[in-house]
Design a protein around this motif. Structure first.
Motif, PDB file in Angstrom:
ATOM      1  N   ALA A 111       0.846  -1.208   0.000  1.00 40.22           N
ATOM      2  CA  ALA A 111       0.000   0.000   0.000  1.00 40.22           C
ATOM      3  C   ALA A 111       0.870   1.242   0.000  1.00 40.22           C
ATOM      4  CB  ALA A 111      -0.933  -0.018   1.204  1.00 40.22           C
ATOM      5  N   ASN A 112       1.751   1.341  -0.984  1.00 35.61           N
ATOM      6  CA  ASN A 112       2.782   2.372  -0.968  1.00 35.61           C
ATOM      7  C   ASN A 112       2.678   3.277  -2.183  1.00 35.61           C
ATOM      8  OD1 ASN A 112       5.118   3.859  -0.492  1.00 35.61           O
ATOM      9  ND2 ASN A 112       6.244   2.081   0.208  1.00 35.61           N
ATOM     10  N   ASN A 113       2.853   4.575  -1.944  1.00 38.06           N
ATOM     11  CA  ASN A 113       2.974   5.555  -3.019  1.00 38.06           C
ATOM     12  C   ASN A 113       4.440   5.950  -3.115  1.00 38.06           C
ATOM     13  OD1 ASN A 113       2.819   7.745  -4.762  1.00 38.06           O
ATOM     14  ND2 ASN A 113       2.257   9.155  -3.126  1.00 38.06           N
ATOM     15  N   LEU A 114       5.139   5.447  -4.109  1.00 41.53           N
ATOM     16  CA  LEU A 114       6.577   5.660  -4.221  1.00 41.53           C
ATOM     17  C   LEU A 114       6.945   6.699  -5.282  1.00 41.53           C
ATOM     18  CD1 LEU A 114       7.691   1.936  -3.931  1.00 41.53           C
ATOM     19  CD2 LEU A 114       7.766   3.685  -2.167  1.00 41.53           C
ATOM     20  N   ALA A 115       5.966   7.471  -5.738  1.00 40.69           N
ATOM     21  CA  ALA A 115       6.246   8.441  -6.782  1.00 40.69           C
ATOM     22  C   ALA A 115       7.199   9.533  -6.321  1.00 40.69           C
ATOM     23  CB  ALA A 115       4.944   9.067  -7.269  1.00 40.69           C
ATOM     24  N   PHE A 116       7.305   9.718  -5.005  1.00 42.67           N
ATOM     25  CA  PHE A 116       8.163  10.794  -4.501  1.00 42.67           C
ATOM     26  C   PHE A 116       9.633  10.404  -4.443  1.00 42.67           C
ATOM     27  CE2 PHE A 116       6.504   8.414  -0.859  1.00 42.67           C
ATOM     28  CZ  PHE A 116       7.661   8.046  -0.219  1.00 42.67           C
ATOM     29  N   LEU A 117       9.959   9.143  -4.656  1.00 43.40           N
ATOM     30  CA  LEU A 117      11.344   8.712  -4.550  1.00 43.40           C
ATOM     31  C   LEU A 117      12.159   9.174  -5.765  1.00 43.40           C
ATOM     32  CD1 LEU A 117      10.942   5.062  -3.219  1.00 43.40           C
ATOM     33  CD2 LEU A 117      11.476   7.125  -1.934  1.00 43.40           C
ATOM     34  N   PRO A 118      13.459   9.436  -5.576  1.00 42.04           N
ATOM     35  CA  PRO A 118      14.285   9.904  -6.689  1.00 42.04           C
ATOM     36  C   PRO A 118      14.475   8.858  -7.777  1.00 42.04           C
ATOM     37  CG  PRO A 118      15.627   9.497  -4.733  1.00 42.04           C
ATOM     38  CD  PRO A 118      14.198   9.425  -4.291  1.00 42.04           C
ATOM     39  N   ARG A 119      14.333   7.608  -7.455  1.00 35.54           N
ATOM     40  CA  ARG A 119      14.370   6.557  -8.479  1.00 35.54           C
ATOM     41  C   ARG A 119      13.310   5.516  -8.135  1.00 35.54           C
ATOM     42  NH1 ARG A 119      16.970   1.890  -6.796  1.00 35.54           N
ATOM     43  NH2 ARG A 119      18.150   2.041  -4.855  1.00 35.54           N
ATOM     44  N   PRO A 120      12.738   4.868  -9.119  1.00 36.13           N
ATOM     45  CA  PRO A 120      11.658   3.917  -8.858  1.00 36.13           C
ATOM     46  C   PRO A 120      12.136   2.732  -8.008  1.00 36.13           C
ATOM     47  CG  PRO A 120      11.727   4.513 -11.176  1.00 36.13           C
ATOM     48  CD  PRO A 120      12.988   5.048 -10.561  1.00 36.13           C
ATOM     49  N   ILE A 121      11.410   2.427  -6.970  1.00 40.49           N
ATOM     50  CA  ILE A 121      11.665   1.251  -6.146  1.00 40.49           C
ATOM     51  C   ILE A 121      10.327   0.535  -5.980  1.00 40.49           C
ATOM     52  CG2 ILE A 121      12.400   0.372  -3.897  1.00 40.49           C
ATOM     53  CD1 ILE A 121      14.110   2.831  -3.550  1.00 40.49           C
ATOM     54  N   PRO A 122      10.217  -0.722  -6.340  1.00 43.70           N
ATOM     55  CA  PRO A 122       8.922  -1.396  -6.199  1.00 43.70           C
ATOM     56  C   PRO A 122       8.560  -1.578  -4.731  1.00 43.70           C
ATOM     57  CG  PRO A 122      10.622  -2.965  -6.801  1.00 43.70           C
ATOM     58  CD  PRO A 122      11.250  -1.603  -6.906  1.00 43.70           C
ATOM     59  N   PRO A 123       7.289  -1.461  -4.403  1.00 44.33           N
ATOM     60  CA  PRO A 123       6.873  -1.790  -3.046  1.00 44.33           C
ATOM     61  C   PRO A 123       7.082  -3.273  -2.793  1.00 44.33           C
ATOM     62  CG  PRO A 123       4.964  -1.492  -4.456  1.00 44.33           C
ATOM     63  CD  PRO A 123       6.162  -1.089  -5.267  1.00 44.33           C
ATOM     64  N   VAL A 124       7.036  -3.671  -1.524  1.00 43.78           N
ATOM     65  CA  VAL A 124       7.230  -5.071  -1.165  1.00 43.78           C
ATOM     66  C   VAL A 124       5.989  -5.592  -0.460  1.00 43.78           C
ATOM     67  CG1 VAL A 124       9.732  -4.855  -1.010  1.00 43.78           C
ATOM     68  CG2 VAL A 124       8.328  -4.483   1.040  1.00 43.78           C
ATOM     69  N   ALA A 125       5.847  -6.911  -0.484  1.00 47.02           N
ATOM     70  CA  ALA A 125       4.682  -7.569   0.114  1.00 47.02           C
ATOM     71  C   ALA A 125       5.043  -9.029   0.368  1.00 47.02           C
ATOM     72  CB  ALA A 125       3.475  -7.469  -0.814  1.00 47.02           C
ATOM     73  N   PRO A 126       4.185  -9.764   1.073  1.00 44.39           N
ATOM     74  CA  PRO A 126       4.440 -11.193   1.233  1.00 44.39           C
ATOM     75  C   PRO A 126       4.511 -11.920  -0.107  1.00 44.39           C
ATOM     76  CG  PRO A 126       2.733 -10.472   2.753  1.00 44.39           C
ATOM     77  CD  PRO A 126       2.996  -9.329   1.818  1.00 44.39           C
TER      78      PRO A 126
END
Length: 365
Positions: A111-126
């Motif tokens: 449930a992550n919004n990662l658009a603010f990061l300087p480079r794309p990082i995928p969210p993690v989950a089980p």
């Protein structure tokens, strides 16, 4: 309402040998997006929480234990020294006004919004199970919200690293002077995702059986408890809640394993239950009997219903959310029967002082 009906809400309580509360009213954690872009708490946040120190206990808004664990750009973090220094101004404000405060620590997982990061990082989950893209539309007025991406499934060895991030946040919370921490194991975030049966499709030691699905939460608990002991730790649970598209089968068995495991580890600060249908929940009453120690109930009941639960021994603490937003002096208003102010929903997440620190106390009206 007659004051005699709600007297139990104002009884003092010792949560631990070192943490005494002056009443049973708890301000629940509520995201307000007033931190800096890097997650550092602000002086405005110190003013906001200090205004509400009449609560027996304040639980902070959800606070991320890592960059990848963040959800919103201006949501707070607790993984750098600067974060801890910012939070210390909040803690000092609450303590100077006679209050007590614990830090709610969280990793949002998929449930992550990662658009603010300087480079794309995928969210993690089980498991690599994304949240439906359209579900973002239910979030109103939170800035810089983007669709959810597909998460990367955590490797088995990575789970211990997530637990270590929670422990690091706890060490920083100690540095900041917090009275304890609350594990955010609910609302469809990472720990809740491990407890689920639709997001957790693992075949290793963290998936399959009810016992395995509860394992990650217990390992997080152990890592945190190793910092200051189990009585520095609380945990929030929402058994059966479907927030963020969570599905649970064997709910009673899974949470039974988790609560039995916690009980075997000693006396914790409190166990926090949220049930949308708390008044009629047989599951709450079944699980409540597995808890050793204090219970905080949270479920949109009336003030009188909460007081009855405390007086009858079903609960020790009563949680109030939005009422504390618009009524910084909520305990006094309830005690004196003063009408409550209404929340301005348009300013919940907009940043700035308006609708945050601008609600007056009854004596200022």
């Amino acid at each position: 309402m007659p004051a005699s009906v709600i007297t139990s809400l104002f009884d003092p309580i010792d949560l631990t040998t070192t943490l005494a509360l002056r009443n049973r009213l708890v301000m629940l954690g509520m995201t307000r997006t007033r931190a800096e872009n890097d997650g550092t708490p602000t002086e405005l946040m110190a003013e906001y929480y200090g205004q509400r120190a009449d609560a027996g206990l304040i639980i902070t808004e959800s606070t991320s234990v890592s960059t990848v664990g963040r959800s919103f750009l201006t949501g707070p973090g607790m993984y750098t020294t600067e974060h801890a220094r910012g939070w210390k101004t909040v803690v000092d404000s609450v303590h100077s006004n006679g209050g007590r405060i614990v830090l709610q620590i969280n990793h949002v997982g998929r449930a992550n919004n990662l658009a603010f990061l300087p480079r794309p990082i995928p969210p993690v989950a089980p498991s690599a199970v994304p949240i439906n893209q359209s579900s973002r539309q239910i979030v109103i007025n939170i800035p810089r919200v983007t669709p959810y991406g597909e998460p990367r499934a955590l490797d088995t060895e990575e789970v211990a690293l997530i637990a270590a991030e929670f422990a690091h946040a706890t060490r920083l919370a100690t540095m900041a002077g917090f009275d304890g921490v609350e594990i955010h194991a609910d609302s469809g975030y990472l720990i809740h995702q491990f407890l689920s049966t639709n997001v957790n499709r693992r075949s290793d030691r963290y998936g399959g059986s009810a016992e395995n699905r509860a394992r990650m939460a217990l390992e997080v608990f152990d890592a945190i408890a190793a910092v200051n002991g189990p009585d520095y730790v609380a945990i929030k649970l929402t058994p059966g809640w479907t927030n963020n598209e969570i599905e649970e089968e064997q709910t009673e068995e899974t949470y039974g394993c988790l609560l039995d495991g916690i009980a075997a580890r000693g006396s914790i600060m409190f166990t926090h239950f949220y049930f949308p249908n708390l008044a009629d929940s047989a599951l709450f009453r079944t699980l409540r009997h597995k808890v050793k120690g204090n219970v905080l109930v949270d479920g949109s009941l009336t003030t009188e219903q909460y007081a009855i639960m405390i007086a009858g021994g079903e609960a020790d603490l009563a949680g109030f959310g939005r009422a504390f937003i618009a009524n910084p002096d909520l305990p006094g208003r309830l005690r004196e029967g003063v009408p409550l102010a209404d929340v301005d929903y348009a300013t919940l997440y907009t940043g700035g002082a308006r609708g945050y620190t601008t609600y007056p106390r009854a004596s200022q009206r």
